[in-house]
Design a protein around this motif. Structure first.
Motif, PDB file in Angstrom:
ATOM      1  N   UNK A 173       0.826  -1.196   0.000  1.00  0.00           N
ATOM      2  CA  UNK A 173       0.000   0.000   0.000  1.00  0.00           C
ATOM      3  C   UNK A 173       0.867   1.255   0.000  1.00  0.00           C
ATOM      4  N   UNK A 174       0.434   2.261  -0.774  1.00  0.00           N
ATOM      5  CA  UNK A 174       1.207   3.493  -0.918  1.00  0.00           C
ATOM      6  C   UNK A 174       0.389   4.721  -0.534  1.00  0.00           C
ATOM      7  N   UNK A 175      -0.745   4.517   0.142  1.00  0.00           N
ATOM      8  CA  UNK A 175      -1.560   5.629   0.624  1.00  0.00           C
ATOM      9  C   UNK A 175      -1.735   5.491   2.125  1.00  0.00           C
ATOM     10  N   UNK A 176      -1.962   6.593   2.859  1.00  0.00           N
ATOM     11  CA  UNK A 176      -2.169   6.493   4.311  1.00  0.00           C
ATOM     12  C   UNK A 176      -3.350   5.608   4.688  1.00  0.00           C
ATOM     13  N   UNK A 177      -4.441   5.702   3.943  1.00  0.00           N
ATOM     14  CA  UNK A 177      -5.607   4.869   4.238  1.00  0.00           C
ATOM     15  C   UNK A 177      -5.283   3.404   3.994  1.00  0.00           C
ATOM     16  N   UNK A 178      -4.572   3.111   2.922  1.00  0.00           N
ATOM     17  CA  UNK A 178      -4.202   1.727   2.634  1.00  0.00           C
ATOM     18  C   UNK A 178      -3.279   1.154   3.686  1.00  0.00           C
ATOM     19  N   UNK A 179      -2.310   1.936   4.134  1.00  0.00           N
ATOM     20  CA  UNK A 179      -1.413   1.453   5.182  1.00  0.00           C
ATOM     21  C   UNK A 179      -2.165   1.198   6.479  1.00  0.00           C
ATOM     22  N   UNK A 203      -8.815  13.736  -5.803  1.00  0.00           N
ATOM     23  CA  UNK A 203     -10.201  13.278  -5.677  1.00  0.00           C
ATOM     24  C   UNK A 203     -10.652  12.700  -7.010  1.00  0.00           C
ATOM     25  N   UNK A 204     -11.192  11.481  -6.972  1.00  0.00           N
ATOM     26  CA  UNK A 204     -11.712  10.810  -8.150  1.00  0.00           C
ATOM     27  C   UNK A 204     -13.234  10.869  -8.115  1.00  0.00           C
ATOM     28  N   UNK A 205     -13.826  11.450  -9.141  1.00  0.00           N
ATOM     29  CA  UNK A 205     -15.278  11.438  -9.320  1.00  0.00           C
ATOM     30  C   UNK A 205     -15.579  10.355 -10.348  1.00  0.00           C
ATOM     31  N   UNK A 243      -8.185   0.184  -7.696  1.00  0.00           N
ATOM     32  CA  UNK A 243      -6.735   0.338  -7.686  1.00  0.00           C
ATOM     33  C   UNK A 243      -6.227  -0.249  -6.372  1.00  0.00           C
ATOM     34  N   UNK A 244      -5.795  -1.522  -6.363  1.00  0.00           N
ATOM     35  CA  UNK A 244      -5.467  -2.200  -5.104  1.00  0.00           C
ATOM     36  C   UNK A 244      -4.404  -1.494  -4.285  1.00  0.00           C
ATOM     37  N   UNK A 245      -3.370  -0.928  -4.914  1.00  0.00           N
ATOM     38  CA  UNK A 245      -2.291  -0.298  -4.154  1.00  0.00           C
ATOM     39  C   UNK A 245      -2.734   0.991  -3.478  1.00  0.00           C
ATOM     40  N   UNK A 246      -3.860   1.583  -3.929  1.00  0.00           N
ATOM     41  CA  UNK A 246      -4.381   2.804  -3.316  1.00  0.00           C
ATOM     42  C   UNK A 246      -5.497   2.513  -2.316  1.00  0.00           C
ATOM     43  N   UNK A 247      -5.876   1.252  -2.156  1.00  0.00           N
ATOM     44  CA  UNK A 247      -7.018   0.869  -1.334  1.00  0.00           C
ATOM     45  C   UNK A 247      -8.297   1.543  -1.856  1.00  0.00           C
ATOM     46  N   UNK A 248      -8.473   1.471  -3.186  1.00  0.00           N
ATOM     47  CA  UNK A 248      -9.640   2.077  -3.846  1.00  0.00           C
ATOM     48  C   UNK A 248     -10.390   0.985  -4.586  1.00  0.00           C
ATOM     49  N   UNK A 274     -17.528   9.447  -5.189  1.00  0.00           N
ATOM     50  CA  UNK A 274     -16.233  10.054  -4.924  1.00  0.00           C
ATOM     51  C   UNK A 274     -15.349   9.120  -4.112  1.00  0.00           C
ATOM     52  N   UNK A 275     -14.086   9.139  -4.411  1.00  0.00           N
ATOM     53  CA  UNK A 275     -13.060   8.486  -3.616  1.00  0.00           C
ATOM     54  C   UNK A 275     -11.795   9.318  -3.761  1.00  0.00           C
ATOM     55  N   UNK A 276     -10.766   8.994  -3.013  1.00  0.00           N
ATOM     56  CA  UNK A 276      -9.574   9.843  -3.043  1.00  0.00           C
ATOM     57  C   UNK A 276      -8.340   9.022  -2.730  1.00  0.00           C
ATOM     58  N   UNK A 277      -7.196   9.624  -3.017  1.00  0.00           N
ATOM     59  CA  UNK A 277      -5.912   8.975  -2.739  1.00  0.00           C
ATOM     60  C   UNK A 277      -4.854  10.060  -2.593  1.00  0.00           C
ATOM     61  N   UNK A 278      -3.882   9.773  -1.750  1.00  0.00           N
ATOM     62  CA  UNK A 278      -2.709  10.625  -1.585  1.00  0.00           C
ATOM     63  C   UNK A 278      -1.502   9.712  -1.578  1.00  0.00           C
TER      64      UNK A 278
END
Length: 358
Positions: A81-87, A236-238, A250-255, A266-270
C-alpha cells in the motif's frame, strides 16, 4: 390464351437460373482473402498511435514500472500500500483481524477436541440429561458481542477517515465505458481515453496500434495513455459510467469504487511514492470487462505540470495558450467590411464575460 400464359410462365422459369448465373460475379482474390480483423473493444481502431511521436521510456507518462510494486506479483495477501488509508487498513487487517481469527479458530478447535474426547460414548455410557446451562449461555452470548464491538471501533474510525477526505488538490473525473476508461481533469483542461495495449501476436491489433512491451507494464494491464497524478497531493476521483456498472479498482491505493450510470461517486488517494500502479475494472460489466485496465503514474509536481502541458492543458488559474494569430490579408472589400471584422474582435470579450458569470 391459356396456352400463351403457360408458355410465358415456362419461359420465365427457364430463363431465371441462367440470368442468375450470368449476374453472379466470379470470386476474386480480394473476396477470398480474409481482411484484417477489427480492433474489437480493447483499443480504438481509429486511434493513430503510429502517427504519434516516438515514445521515450522513462519520461513522464512512460515511466518503466517497478516489478512487485503496484502490480500483481504472485504474493499472498494484500499488495504493497502506498496511501495512508491503505497502510492503516493493512495494519488493521494484519495486526488485529488475522490474530483474532487465529485465536477464535484455535479456541473452537480446542472445544471440538475436548468434546470429542471428554464426552465420547465409551467414556459416558449414560449421557447427562441436562439441557440448559445458564453460565455457558451467557458466556457464548456476551463474548461474540464483545468481539464484534472490538472490531467495530477501529473499523468505524477507518471508514470515517476513508470517507472524510481532506481538501482536494487535483480532481479527476473517471468515466467507465464498454470497455475502456475516460479521464478528465477539468481544472487543467485535460481529457483523454485510455485503452488496453494489445500483444504483438494479437490478431485483432491494427497496424496503427502499437503493441505492448514489458516497459509498458504486465499483459492485460498496460495501457496506451496513463493517468498521471502528482506525488504527495490529495487527488479526488469522481467516478461514473455511461452504459453499465463498472468498478474503478486500484489495489495499491485501497480504492474500489463502483461506477454507476447517472450517478457520481467520490473516492480519493494521496500517494507519496512515485511509480506506476495498475488496477482493473472489478465489476462484471460485459464480455470483455477484464480488458479495461487502469494505469496511474505518480510523479513529482513539476513533471506533472510538464505532462499537463504536453496534453495541451494548463495549470489552474492560467489561461490556455491562445492560437497564433493569422497573418493580415490583403485588404479586400469583403475583408474591410465592418460587419465581417466586428464579431472576430468582440468574441473574446463575450467568452470572458460568460466565464466570469459561470
Amino acid at each position: 390464351m391459356r396456352l400463351i400464359g403457360w408458355a410465358i410462365a415456362l419461359a420465365a422459369a427457364g430463363l431465371t437460373p441462367a440470368a442468375a448465373n450470368a449476374q453472379a460475379p466470379a470470386p476474386t482474390t480480394a473476396a477470398v482473402t480474409r481482411a484484417t480483423p477489427p480492433a474489437g473493444t480493447a483499443q480504438d481502431a481509429n486511434k493513430p498511435d503510429a502517427a504519434q511521436p516516438a515514445i521515450t521510456y522513462g519520461s513522464v507518462g512512460h515511466v518503466v514500472p517497478t516489478p512487485g510494486v503496484g502490480e500483481p506479483d504472485g504474493r499472498k495477501g494484500i499488495q504493497l500500500q502506498v496511501t495512508p488509508i491503505g497502510e492503516e487498513a493493512v495494519g488493521f487487517h494484519n495486526n488485529w483481524l488475522l490474530p483474532l481469527c487465529a485465536i477464535i479458530s484455535i479456541f473452537v478447535l480446542g472445544l471440538l477436541l475436548y468434546a470429542m474426547v471428554r464426552f465420547r460414548r465409551s467414556a459416558n455410557p449414560t449421557p447427562s440429561r441436562n439441557s440448559h446451562n445458564t453460565a455457558i449461555e451467557v458466556i457464548w452470548t456476551l463474548v461474540p458481542v464483545l468481539i464484534l464491538v472490538g472490531i467495530a471501533i477501529p473499523s468505524i474510525g477507518l471508514l470515517r477517515r476513508q470517507y472524510s477526505p481532506p481538501p482536494a488538490d487535483v480532481t479527476v473525473k473517471v468515466t467507465g465505458h464498454q470497455w475502456y476508461w475516460s479521464y478528465e481533469l477539468p481544472d487543467y483542461g485535460v481529457s483523454f481515453d485510455s485503452y488496453m495495449l494489445k500483444e504483438a501476436s494479437d490478431p485483432t491489433r491494427q497496424a496503427n496500434q502499437r503493441a505492448r512491451t514489458d516497459q509498458d507494464g504486465p499483459p492485460l494491464l498496460a495501457v496506451d495513455e496513463r493517468l498521471v497524478i502528482p506525488q504527495g497531493k490529495t487527488v479526488k476521483f469522481i467516478v461514473t459510467a455511461d452504459d453499465v456498472i463498472h468498478s474503478f479498482a486500484m489495489p495499491a491505493f485501497w480504492i474500489k469504487q463502483d461506477a454507476n450510470p447517472g450517478q457520481l461517486h467520490e473516492t480519493w488517494a494521496k500517494v507519496d511514492r512515485p511509480g506506476v500502479y495498475f488496477g482493473q475494472c472489478s465489476e462484471l460489466c460485459g464480455a470483455r470487462h477484464g480488458f479495461m485496465p487502469i494505469a496511474i503514474e505518480v510523479t513529482s509536481p513539476a513533471q506533472f505540470a510538464e505532462w499537463v502541458a504536453a496534453k495541451g492543458g494548463h495549470l489552474p488559474g492560467a489561461q490556455p495558450a491562445a492560437a497564433p494569430a493569422a497573418a493580415p490579408a490583403t485588404a479586400t472589400p469583403a475583408a474591410a467590411t465592418p460587419a465581417a471584422a466586428q464579431p472576430a474582435t468582440r468574441q473574446p470579450a463575450t467568452n470572458q464575460a460568460a466565464t466570469a458569470q459561470n
